[in-house]
Design a protein around this motif. Structure first.
Motif, mmCIF file in Angstrom:
data_model
loop_
_atom_site.group_PDB
_atom_site.id
_atom_site.type_symbol
_atom_site.label_atom_id
_atom_site.label_comp_id
_atom_site.label_asym_id
_atom_site.label_seq_id
_atom_site.Cartn_x
_atom_site.Cartn_y
_atom_site.Cartn_z
ATOM 1 N N SER A 118 31.649 26.152 -3.660
ATOM 2 C CA SER A 118 31.725 24.868 -2.863
ATOM 3 C C SER A 118 30.436 24.204 -3.787
ATOM 4 O O SER A 118 29.820 24.903 -4.296
ATOM 5 C CB SER A 118 31.531 24.750 -1.470
ATOM 6 O OG SER A 118 29.959 25.343 -1.242
ATOM 7 N N GLU B 263 27.935 22.474 -2.319
ATOM 8 C CA GLU B 263 26.679 23.071 -1.454
ATOM 9 C C GLU B 263 26.242 24.394 -2.168
ATOM 10 O O GLU B 263 25.034 24.462 -2.186
ATOM 11 C CB GLU B 263 26.965 23.008 0.076
ATOM 12 C CG GLU B 263 26.963 21.715 0.595
ATOM 13 C CD GLU B 263 25.855 21.109 0.659
ATOM 14 O OE1 GLU B 263 24.715 21.318 0.843
ATOM 15 O OE2 GLU B 263 25.758 19.730 0.143
ATOM 16 N N LYS B 264 27.292 25.249 -2.226
ATOM 17 C CA LYS B 264 26.836 26.621 -2.906
ATOM 18 C C LYS B 264 26.285 26.660 -4.203
ATOM 19 O O LYS B 264 25.443 27.106 -4.404
ATOM 20 C CB LYS B 264 28.069 27.614 -2.596
ATOM 21 C CG LYS B 264 28.406 27.872 -0.981
ATOM 22 C CD LYS B 264 27.139 28.677 -0.416
ATOM 23 C CE LYS B 264 27.731 29.192 0.823
ATOM 24 N NZ LYS B 264 26.648 29.811 1.593
ATOM 25 N N GLU B 265 26.996 25.785 -4.891
ATOM 26 C CA GLU B 265 26.515 25.414 -6.270
ATOM 27 C C GLU B 265 24.797 24.800 -6.263
ATOM 28 O O GLU B 265 24.215 25.282 -7.291
ATOM 29 C CB GLU B 265 27.339 24.358 -6.977
ATOM 30 C CG GLU B 265 27.027 24.198 -8.245
ATOM 31 C CD GLU B 265 27.431 22.976 -9.347
ATOM 32 O OE1 GLU B 265 27.628 23.267 -10.387
ATOM 33 O OE2 GLU B 265 27.733 22.169 -8.539
ATOM 34 N N MET B 266 24.493 23.816 -5.372
ATOM 35 C CA MET B 266 23.457 23.519 -5.396
ATOM 36 C C MET B 266 22.394 24.456 -4.798
ATOM 37 O O MET B 266 21.192 24.391 -5.193
ATOM 38 C CB MET B 266 23.269 22.144 -4.414
ATOM 39 C CG MET B 266 21.919 21.446 -4.089
ATOM 40 S SD MET B 266 21.776 20.515 -6.196
ATOM 41 C CE MET B 266 22.643 19.400 -5.517
ATOM 42 N N ASP B 267 22.726 25.040 -3.804
ATOM 43 C CA ASP B 267 21.959 26.204 -3.385
ATOM 44 C C ASP B 267 21.674 27.505 -4.350
ATOM 45 O O ASP B 267 20.506 27.580 -4.431
ATOM 46 C CB ASP B 267 22.535 27.034 -2.245
ATOM 47 C CG ASP B 267 22.900 26.168 -0.792
ATOM 48 O OD1 ASP B 267 22.031 25.543 -0.577
ATOM 49 O OD2 ASP B 267 23.580 26.665 0.040
ATOM 50 N N GLU C 96 15.568 18.418 -1.362
ATOM 51 C CA GLU C 96 15.889 18.816 0.059
ATOM 52 C C GLU C 96 15.746 20.243 0.131
ATOM 53 O O GLU C 96 15.685 20.769 1.330
ATOM 54 C CB GLU C 96 17.417 18.195 0.247
ATOM 55 C CG GLU C 96 17.530 16.783 0.535
ATOM 56 C CD GLU C 96 18.954 16.227 0.573
ATOM 57 O OE1 GLU C 96 19.802 17.328 0.365
ATOM 58 O OE2 GLU C 96 19.371 15.254 0.864
ATOM 59 N N ARG C 97 15.926 20.994 -0.768
ATOM 60 C CA ARG C 97 15.694 22.743 -0.827
ATOM 61 C C ARG C 97 14.193 22.827 -1.422
ATOM 62 O O ARG C 97 14.113 23.991 -1.817
ATOM 63 C CB ARG C 97 17.000 23.282 -1.687
ATOM 64 C CG ARG C 97 18.234 22.959 -1.115
ATOM 65 C CD ARG C 97 19.363 23.254 -2.207
ATOM 66 N NE ARG C 97 20.678 23.144 -1.507
ATOM 67 C CZ ARG C 97 21.220 21.892 -1.139
ATOM 68 N NH1 ARG C 97 20.689 20.802 -1.553
ATOM 69 N NH2 ARG C 97 22.521 21.945 -0.812
ATOM 70 N N GLY D 283 19.063 16.542 -4.148
ATOM 71 C CA GLY D 283 19.674 17.703 -3.376
ATOM 72 C C GLY D 283 18.699 19.030 -3.809
ATOM 73 O O GLY D 283 18.468 19.879 -2.916
#
Length: 403
Positions: A242, A244-248, A283-284, A280
């Motif tokens: 997903s 989101e997982k790519e960004m994580d 935010e992390r 992004g």
């Protein structure tokens, strides 16, 4: 402040020969990524200015973007080059327009119309003989991406021109071909070719080479690789389930490379993605600096904060590790196939030691087949699950037999 600039004594004999070439005829110098074109460009500017006693008002060094100007800024005082001698061609052209044509700049859809400015300046210099040969020398970086009319302007305004170029890194279709540049400067052929891909370590170079279509050009590029691979770590491509997982995962990778004290560059296809990824990552709890044209954004290449840029803005930059996220078809759908191949080559070739790529499952871009070929040949690790321990085991190699 850290600087990218090598002392003159550390230049290779080949690089030094280009630095010291006589300005009595124009020069066209070709070289692959990492061959030291920008190093030679700046050292040549200092050499010509000092040797021939040229006042700073009488010469210019044209770089491709303001981002590159910021990148090289730290090295200019070391060679006695005033910062105002280095600019983009369009900025110089704008100043000529404001000084000699009108303070009111032409616009198209609220943006400055640099095409109209260039054509107006060309007409101006043709007409006003006092502006012709007003510069003693001009040095040009990334010459393959300058439009043809730029060379007509340069030929009129400067007594000597040195152009540094690499056709393999051409990312604007409207850029001038090598043959056009030679014709515009009344040369029968290039004056020199800088050999040796000094920047790209073997694993990086092999991955980049998959995006060179011409087999002979690919062979020549790989034959010049001579940088030592400090860490035996193959490039990694993560297929995320997903967005989101790519960004994580990207945030984790940035943090891991920072622990290794590396200079990290994140390169994305569009400005919209640049701002989205920067937000992004923030935010992390991952701080990055945006390498963009906007004067309101701060980007200091003398610090270790990771930089994020588009492929076009990243030209001329160098990082230890380069991260290329969002390799989806929609990210590149506006770019034709040949240009896409060159853009990806340019992005990968910004790295000296390691490359990370990522995409979204079932949204892979059409060049995914190229990456599959690299995986089959042992030049890339494809990771389809988020398991860093497994990835470390897969991507670390004990020998270079694959190379």
């Amino acid at each position: 402040m850290n600087t990218w600039l090598l002392p003159r004594l550390d230049l290779t004999p080949e690089q030094l020969r280009v630095v010291e070439m006589s300005p009595h005829e124009h020069r066209v110098i070709l070289g692959p990524p990492g061959s030291g074109k920008t190093q030679v460009l700046i050292h040549r500017a200092a050499h010509l200015a000092e040797t021939y006693h040229i006042h700073p008002d009488k010469y210019k060094v044209f770089v491709f973007t303001n981002v590159v100007k910021e990148y090289i800024k730290s090295g200019l005082p070391l060679l006695g080059l005033p910062e105002e001698t280095v600019s983009t061609f369009d900025h110089w052209c704008r100043l000529q327009y404001e000084d000699h044509v009108s303070r009111r700049l032409p616009r198209r859809q609220k943006r400055i119309d640099f095409g109209k400015i260039r054509s107006s300046v060309l007409k101006l210099i043709r007409k006003k003989t006092e502006l012709q040969k007003s510069l003693e020398f001009v040095l040009v970086d990334e010459g393959q991406d300058l439009r043809p009319e730029v060379y007509e302007i340069l030929a009129l305004v400067s007594r000597h021109i040195t152009v540094f170029a690499d056709p393999q890194q051409k990312i604007f279709e409207e850029g001038a071909s090598e043959s056009f540049i030679l014709d515009a400067l009344n040369l029968n052929g290039r004056n020199a070719s800088l050999l040796g891909a000094y920047r790209n370590a073997p694993y990086v170079a092999y991955l980049a080479s998959y995006f060179i279509k011409d087999s002979e050009v690919r062979r020549q590029y790989l034959a010049q690789v001579c940088t030592q691979q400090k860490i035996r770590e193959r490039p990694l491509c993560f297929i995320a389930p997903s967005f989101e997982k790519e960004m994580d995962r990207l945030a984790e990778i940035v943090q891991q490379r920072q622990v290794m004290n590396e200079r990290v560059g994140i390169i994305v296809p569009t400005n919209r993605q640049l701002h989205g990824f920067a937000k992004g990552l923030e935010e992390r709890d991952v701080k990055v600096e945006k390498a963009v044209r906007d004067d309101n954004e701060s980007c200091d290449f003398g610090n270790s904060v990771p930089k994020i840029a588009t492929y076009h803005m990243a030209k001329g930059l160098t990082f230890d590790s380069v991260l290329l996220p969002r390799l989806t078809e929609s990210s590149f759908s506006w770019i034709d196939d040949a240009t896409r191949q060159r853009i990806l080559f340019v992005g990968i070739a910004r790295a000296t030691q390691w490359v990370y790529l990522s995409m979204i499952k079932d949204r892979e871009f059409s060049e995914f087949d190229v990456l599959l070929a690299a995986e089959r040949d042992g030049h890339l690790v494809l990771q389809r699950r988020h398991d860093f321990a497994d990835e470390q085991q897969d991507s670390s190699e004990d020998n270079f037999s694959l190379l």
